[in-house]
Design a protein around this motif. Structure first.
Motif, PDB file in Angstrom:
ATOM      1  N   UNK A  72      38.434  41.576  34.152  1.00 52.12           N
ATOM      2  CA  UNK A  72      37.478  41.899  33.088  1.00 52.12           C
ATOM      3  C   UNK A  72      36.895  40.633  32.470  1.00 52.12           C
ATOM      4  N   UNK A  73      37.750  39.651  32.267  1.00 56.50           N
ATOM      5  CA  UNK A  73      37.299  38.388  31.687  1.00 56.50           C
ATOM      6  C   UNK A  73      36.306  37.683  32.608  1.00 56.50           C
ATOM      7  N   UNK A  74      36.622  37.647  33.888  1.00 51.75           N
ATOM      8  CA  UNK A  74      35.741  36.986  34.862  1.00 51.75           C
ATOM      9  C   UNK A  74      34.419  37.735  35.023  1.00 51.75           C
ATOM     10  N   UNK A  75      34.463  39.054  34.991  1.00 53.31           N
ATOM     11  CA  UNK A  75      33.230  39.839  35.105  1.00 53.31           C
ATOM     12  C   UNK A  75      32.343  39.586  33.885  1.00 53.31           C
ATOM     13  N   UNK A  76      32.935  39.513  32.707  1.00 52.57           N
ATOM     14  CA  UNK A  76      32.151  39.213  31.496  1.00 52.57           C
ATOM     15  C   UNK A  76      31.524  37.828  31.590  1.00 52.57           C
ATOM     16  N   UNK A  77      32.289  36.881  32.096  1.00 52.95           N
ATOM     17  CA  UNK A  77      31.765  35.515  32.272  1.00 52.95           C
ATOM     18  C   UNK A  77      30.612  35.521  33.267  1.00 52.95           C
ATOM     19  N   UNK A  78      30.778  36.238  34.371  1.00 52.43           N
ATOM     20  CA  UNK A  78      29.725  36.321  35.384  1.00 52.43           C
ATOM     21  C   UNK A  78      28.470  36.977  34.801  1.00 52.43           C
ATOM     22  N   UNK A  80      27.472  36.916  31.716  1.00 47.60           N
ATOM     23  CA  UNK A  80      26.792  35.933  30.853  1.00 47.60           C
ATOM     24  C   UNK A  80      25.997  34.921  31.685  1.00 47.60           C
ATOM     25  N   UNK A  81      26.419  34.726  32.919  1.00 39.99           N
ATOM     26  CA  UNK A  81      25.719  33.784  33.808  1.00 39.99           C
ATOM     27  C   UNK A  81      24.575  34.457  34.559  1.00 39.99           C
ATOM     28  N   UNK A  82      24.359  35.752  34.319  1.00 36.44           N
ATOM     29  CA  UNK A  82      23.239  36.456  34.947  1.00 36.44           C
ATOM     30  C   UNK A  82      23.589  37.260  36.180  1.00 36.44           C
ATOM     31  N   UNK A  83      24.860  37.346  36.521  1.00 37.45           N
ATOM     32  CA  UNK A  83      25.272  38.131  37.691  1.00 37.45           C
ATOM     33  C   UNK A  83      25.145  39.609  37.346  1.00 37.45           C
ATOM     34  N   UNK A  84      24.541  40.360  38.270  1.00 32.68           N
ATOM     35  CA  UNK A  84      24.398  41.809  38.063  1.00 32.68           C
ATOM     36  C   UNK A  84      25.404  42.584  38.903  1.00 32.68           C
ATOM     37  N   UNK A  92      44.924  40.792  47.787  1.00 35.15           N
ATOM     38  CA  UNK A  92      45.120  41.955  48.658  1.00 35.15           C
ATOM     39  C   UNK A  92      43.973  42.954  48.630  1.00 35.15           C
ATOM     40  N   UNK A  93      42.923  42.685  47.874  1.00 39.14           N
ATOM     41  CA  UNK A  93      41.849  43.665  47.729  1.00 39.14           C
ATOM     42  C   UNK A  93      40.507  42.986  47.506  1.00 39.14           C
ATOM     43  N   UNK A  94      39.458  43.785  47.669  1.00 37.85           N
ATOM     44  CA  UNK A  94      38.093  43.352  47.372  1.00 37.85           C
ATOM     45  C   UNK A  94      37.442  44.467  46.558  1.00 37.85           C
ATOM     46  N   UNK A  95      36.745  44.082  45.513  1.00 39.08           N
ATOM     47  CA  UNK A  95      36.080  45.044  44.636  1.00 39.08           C
ATOM     48  C   UNK A  95      34.601  44.704  44.545  1.00 39.08           C
ATOM     49  N   UNK A  96      33.778  45.725  44.525  1.00 39.12           N
ATOM     50  CA  UNK A  96      32.366  45.530  44.216  1.00 39.12           C
ATOM     51  C   UNK A  96      32.198  46.034  42.786  1.00 39.12           C
ATOM     52  N   UNK A  97      31.670  45.186  41.913  1.00 40.11           N
ATOM     53  CA  UNK A  97      31.577  45.498  40.495  1.00 40.11           C
ATOM     54  C   UNK A  97      30.148  45.293  40.004  1.00 40.11           C
ATOM     55  N   UNK A  98      29.678  46.249  39.222  1.00 40.28           N
ATOM     56  CA  UNK A  98      28.408  46.073  38.521  1.00 40.28           C
ATOM     57  C   UNK A  98      28.736  45.377  37.211  1.00 40.28           C
ATOM     58  N   UNK A  99      28.438  44.082  37.148  1.00 39.72           N
ATOM     59  CA  UNK A  99      28.682  43.328  35.910  1.00 39.72           C
ATOM     60  C   UNK A  99      27.755  43.840  34.817  1.00 39.72           C
ATOM     61  N   UNK A 100      26.579  44.233  35.218  1.00 37.46           N
ATOM     62  CA  UNK A 100      25.586  44.747  34.274  1.00 37.46           C
ATOM     63  C   UNK A 100      26.123  45.978  33.540  1.00 37.46           C
ATOM     64  N   UNK A 101      26.782  46.890  34.263  1.00 40.69           N
ATOM     65  CA  UNK A 101      27.294  48.134  33.682  1.00 40.69           C
ATOM     66  C   UNK A 101      28.799  48.107  33.426  1.00 40.69           C
TER      67      UNK A 101
END
Length: 128
Positions: A72-78, A80-84, A92-101
């Motif tokens: 959650x912390x890294x997604x919030x940081x991303x 703020x940097x403009x990552x959507x 052990x995993x990979x996640x696709x996350x909408x930082x915007x939402x």
């Protein structure tokens, strides 16, 4: 005798101030900082979509509360940097996350992720 006329003085009724009542804050209300975070879109909690929940269960992926907090912390940081849309690579995993939402869209284990091509992302977060 003087020529002065005396007029009766009209006085206004005295209004006594009422004792002030303390405003009581309802315990169910959010504190101001929570309202501010919501208004600014700073809410750091991730929402896990129904699809992502199903994938996590199907693939037997468990992520600790401590790790979710870091994500959650890294997604919030991303954000703020403009990552959507971000790809988050865990041990052990990979996640696709909408930082915007602030939403986890899908999840897969790392072995499955190695054979995938990820499109429509504009950021990657690599975590241990």
């Amino acid at each position: 005798m003087s020529n002065y006329m005396f007029r009766p003085i009209h006085t206004q009724p005295v209004i006594k101030p009422q004792p002030q009542q303390k405003l009581q804050q309802k315990t169910a209300e959010k504190p101001f900082t929570e309202h501010l975070k919501t208004a600014l879109g700073v809410n750091e909690k991730l929402i896990i979509s129904k699809h992502a929940k199903e994938r996590l269960q199907q693939r037997g992926i468990t992520i600790s509360d401590e790790k979710w907090s870091s994500i959650e912390s890294k997604v919030s940081e991303a954000k703020r940097m403009g990552v959507k849309e971000a790809l988050i690579l865990l041990k052990d995993a990979a996640l696709i996350v909408s930082a915007k939402n602030q939403t986890v869209i899908t999840a897969m284990d790392r072995a499955e992720a190695e054979s995938q091509i990820f499109t429509n992302i504009n950021g990657t977060i690599v975590m241990d």
